[in-house]
Design a protein around this motif. Structure first.
Motif, PDB file in Angstrom:
ATOM      1  N   GLY A  21       0.771  -1.233   0.000  1.00 38.11           N
ATOM      2  CA  GLY A  21       0.000   0.000   0.000  1.00 38.11           C
ATOM      3  C   GLY A  21       0.805   1.287   0.000  1.00 38.11           C
ATOM      4  O   GLY A  21       0.245   2.374   0.177  1.00 38.11           O
ATOM      5  N   ARG A  22       2.106   1.187  -0.172  1.00 37.98           N
ATOM      6  CA  ARG A  22       2.937   2.395  -0.263  1.00 37.98           C
ATOM      7  C   ARG A  22       3.174   2.694  -1.741  1.00 37.98           C
ATOM      8  O   ARG A  22       2.828   1.905  -2.610  1.00 37.98           O
ATOM      9  CB  ARG A  22       4.272   2.201   0.471  1.00 37.98           C
ATOM     10  N   THR A  23       3.790   3.848  -2.017  1.00 39.88           N
ATOM     11  CA  THR A  23       3.953   4.271  -3.408  1.00 39.88           C
ATOM     12  C   THR A  23       5.411   4.273  -3.858  1.00 39.88           C
ATOM     13  O   THR A  23       6.328   4.322  -3.036  1.00 39.88           O
ATOM     14  CB  THR A  23       3.394   5.689  -3.612  1.00 39.88           C
ATOM     15  N   LYS A  24       5.563   4.256  -5.173  1.00 34.46           N
ATOM     16  CA  LYS A  24       6.892   4.365  -5.775  1.00 34.46           C
ATOM     17  C   LYS A  24       7.514   5.718  -5.394  1.00 34.46           C
ATOM     18  O   LYS A  24       8.718   5.809  -5.176  1.00 34.46           O
ATOM     19  CB  LYS A  24       6.756   4.234  -7.291  1.00 34.46           C
ATOM     20  N   GLU A  25       6.691   6.749  -5.279  1.00 33.55           N
ATOM     21  CA  GLU A  25       7.174   8.078  -4.895  1.00 33.55           C
ATOM     22  C   GLU A  25       7.751   8.052  -3.478  1.00 33.55           C
ATOM     23  O   GLU A  25       8.783   8.660  -3.211  1.00 33.55           O
ATOM     24  CB  GLU A  25       6.049   9.120  -4.992  1.00 33.55           C
ATOM     25  N   GLU A  26       7.094   7.317  -2.587  1.00 31.18           N
ATOM     26  CA  GLU A  26       7.619   7.186  -1.219  1.00 31.18           C
ATOM     27  C   GLU A  26       8.927   6.411  -1.231  1.00 31.18           C
ATOM     28  O   GLU A  26       9.867   6.756  -0.508  1.00 31.18           O
ATOM     29  CB  GLU A  26       6.598   6.488  -0.317  1.00 31.18           C
ATOM     30  N   LEU A  27       8.997   5.378  -2.069  1.00 30.28           N
ATOM     31  CA  LEU A  27      10.241   4.619  -2.206  1.00 30.28           C
ATOM     32  C   LEU A  27      11.359   5.550  -2.667  1.00 30.28           C
ATOM     33  O   LEU A  27      12.460   5.523  -2.104  1.00 30.28           O
ATOM     34  CB  LEU A  27      10.058   3.465  -3.200  1.00 30.28           C
ATOM     35  N   HIS A  28      11.077   6.372  -3.665  1.00 25.34           N
ATOM     36  CA  HIS A  28      12.093   7.300  -4.166  1.00 25.34           C
ATOM     37  C   HIS A  28      12.500   8.308  -3.099  1.00 25.34           C
ATOM     38  O   HIS A  28      13.679   8.678  -3.013  1.00 25.34           O
ATOM     39  CB  HIS A  28      11.586   8.006  -5.422  1.00 25.34           C
ATOM     40  N   GLU A  29      11.559   8.741  -2.283  1.00 21.64           N
ATOM     41  CA  GLU A  29      11.879   9.664  -1.197  1.00 21.64           C
ATOM     42  C   GLU A  29      12.879   9.031  -0.224  1.00 21.64           C
ATOM     43  O   GLU A  29      13.830   9.675   0.217  1.00 21.64           O
ATOM     44  CB  GLU A  29      10.595  10.070  -0.463  1.00 21.64           C
ATOM     45  N   VAL A  30      12.662   7.765   0.082  1.00 19.28           N
ATOM     46  CA  VAL A  30      13.552   7.030   0.983  1.00 19.28           C
ATOM     47  C   VAL A  30      14.940   6.871   0.345  1.00 19.28           C
ATOM     48  O   VAL A  30      15.966   7.108   0.995  1.00 19.28           O
ATOM     49  CB  VAL A  30      12.929   5.653   1.331  1.00 19.28           C
ATOM     50  N   ILE A  31      14.975   6.499  -0.922  1.00 18.08           N
ATOM     51  CA  ILE A  31      16.257   6.319  -1.622  1.00 18.08           C
ATOM     52  C   ILE A  31      16.995   7.653  -1.717  1.00 18.08           C
ATOM     53  O   ILE A  31      18.208   7.716  -1.495  1.00 18.08           O
ATOM     54  CB  ILE A  31      16.046   5.695  -3.020  1.00 18.08           C
ATOM     55  N   THR A  32      16.258   8.723  -2.007  1.00 19.99           N
ATOM     56  CA  THR A  32      16.869  10.057  -2.091  1.00 19.99           C
ATOM     57  C   THR A  32      17.446  10.468  -0.745  1.00 19.99           C
ATOM     58  O   THR A  32      18.553  11.005  -0.666  1.00 19.99           O
ATOM     59  CB  THR A  32      15.838  11.094  -2.584  1.00 19.99           C
ATOM     60  N   TRP A  33      16.700  10.214   0.331  1.00 19.73           N
ATOM     61  CA  TRP A  33      17.198  10.559   1.665  1.00 19.73           C
ATOM     62  C   TRP A  33      18.529   9.856   1.941  1.00 19.73           C
ATOM     63  O   TRP A  33      19.462  10.470   2.448  1.00 19.73           O
ATOM     64  CB  TRP A  33      16.162  10.163   2.731  1.00 19.73           C
ATOM     65  N   LEU A  34      18.615   8.589   1.600  1.00 26.74           N
ATOM     66  CA  LEU A  34      19.825   7.816   1.886  1.00 26.74           C
ATOM     67  C   LEU A  34      20.988   8.194   0.968  1.00 26.74           C
ATOM     68  O   LEU A  34      22.115   8.332   1.429  1.00 26.74           O
ATOM     69  CB  LEU A  34      19.550   6.310   1.772  1.00 26.74           C
ATOM     70  N   THR A  35      20.713   8.363  -0.327  1.00 27.06           N
ATOM     71  CA  THR A  35      21.790   8.477  -1.324  1.00 27.06           C
ATOM     72  C   THR A  35      22.015   9.869  -1.906  1.00 27.06           C
ATOM     73  O   THR A  35      23.068  10.134  -2.484  1.00 27.06           O
ATOM     74  CB  THR A  35      21.502   7.553  -2.516  1.00 27.06           C
ATOM     75  N   GLY A  36      20.999  10.723  -1.827  1.00 22.14           N
ATOM     76  CA  GLY A  36      21.086  12.033  -2.460  1.00 22.14           C
ATOM     77  C   GLY A  36      20.683  12.023  -3.932  1.00 22.14           C
ATOM     78  O   GLY A  36      20.650  13.061  -4.578  1.00 22.14           O
ATOM     79  N   PHE A  37      20.349  10.854  -4.490  1.00 22.18           N
ATOM     80  CA  PHE A  37      19.958  10.760  -5.900  1.00 22.18           C
ATOM     81  C   PHE A  37      18.526  11.246  -6.097  1.00 22.18           C
ATOM     82  O   PHE A  37      17.624  10.782  -5.405  1.00 22.18           O
ATOM     83  CB  PHE A  37      20.036   9.308  -6.408  1.00 22.18           C
ATOM     84  N   ASP A  38      18.330  12.138  -7.078  1.00 27.63           N
ATOM     85  CA  ASP A  38      16.967  12.530  -7.434  1.00 27.63           C
ATOM     86  C   ASP A  38      16.395  11.506  -8.418  1.00 27.63           C
ATOM     87  O   ASP A  38      17.094  10.573  -8.826  1.00 27.63           O
ATOM     88  CB  ASP A  38      16.922  13.957  -8.000  1.00 27.63           C
ATOM     89  N   ASP A  39      15.134  11.682  -8.792  1.00 31.26           N
ATOM     90  CA  ASP A  39      14.470  10.711  -9.677  1.00 31.26           C
ATOM     91  C   ASP A  39      15.212  10.545 -11.007  1.00 31.26           C
ATOM     92  O   ASP A  39      15.347   9.434 -11.505  1.00 31.26           O
ATOM     93  CB  ASP A  39      13.026  11.136  -9.953  1.00 31.26           C
TER      94      ASP A  39
END
Length: 121
Positions: free
Chosen positions: A31-49
């Motif tokens: 029930g979570r979103t790809k956008e939330e996944l990207h937010e988590v990855i961005t927080w950890l790595t600094g990579f934008d979409d």
């Protein structure tokens, strides 16, 4: 569980692109979103979409992925067990970084609030 040099080598050579679809399936299935996944990855790595998509298309290994990342200075606050390994006890820096990402994805899939996942201090 004991981490072996072979395990560390396997983690380094695995491509981010091969694991990313599993992350998406895992979080969306809960029930979570790809956008939330990207937010988590961005927080950890600094990579934008855009950068994330480039890395996926380039089929970079986790070694390259994390070498290019600007790891969040609060990443060391990520603790606990993931895939049978206690993150705090992992000596290999790359394996620890991969497990940080696994743990964040797991917390997202388990329904944790974003404020808790994205450690603030």
């Amino acid at each position: 569980m004991k981490i072996t040099p072979e395990h560390n080598e396997r983690m380094a050579k695995m491509t981010f692109a091969s694991v990313y679809p599993h992350y998406v399936t895992k979080v969306e299935g809960k029930g979570r979103t790809k956008e939330e996944l990207h937010e988590v990855i961005t927080w950890l790595t600094g990579f934008d979409d855009k950068k994330l998509q480039e890395l996926i298309e380039e089929k970079v290994t986790f070694e390259t992925f994390f070498n290019r990342a600007n790891l969040n200075p609060l990443a060391n606050l990520i603790k606990g067990v993931i895939c049978g390994y206690r993150i705090e006890e992992i000596d290999n820096p790359l394996t620890k970084q991969v497990r940080y990402l696994d743990k964040l994805v797991d917390e997202l899939a388990k329904g944790k609030k974003m404020e808790k996942i994205l450690r603030t201090s």
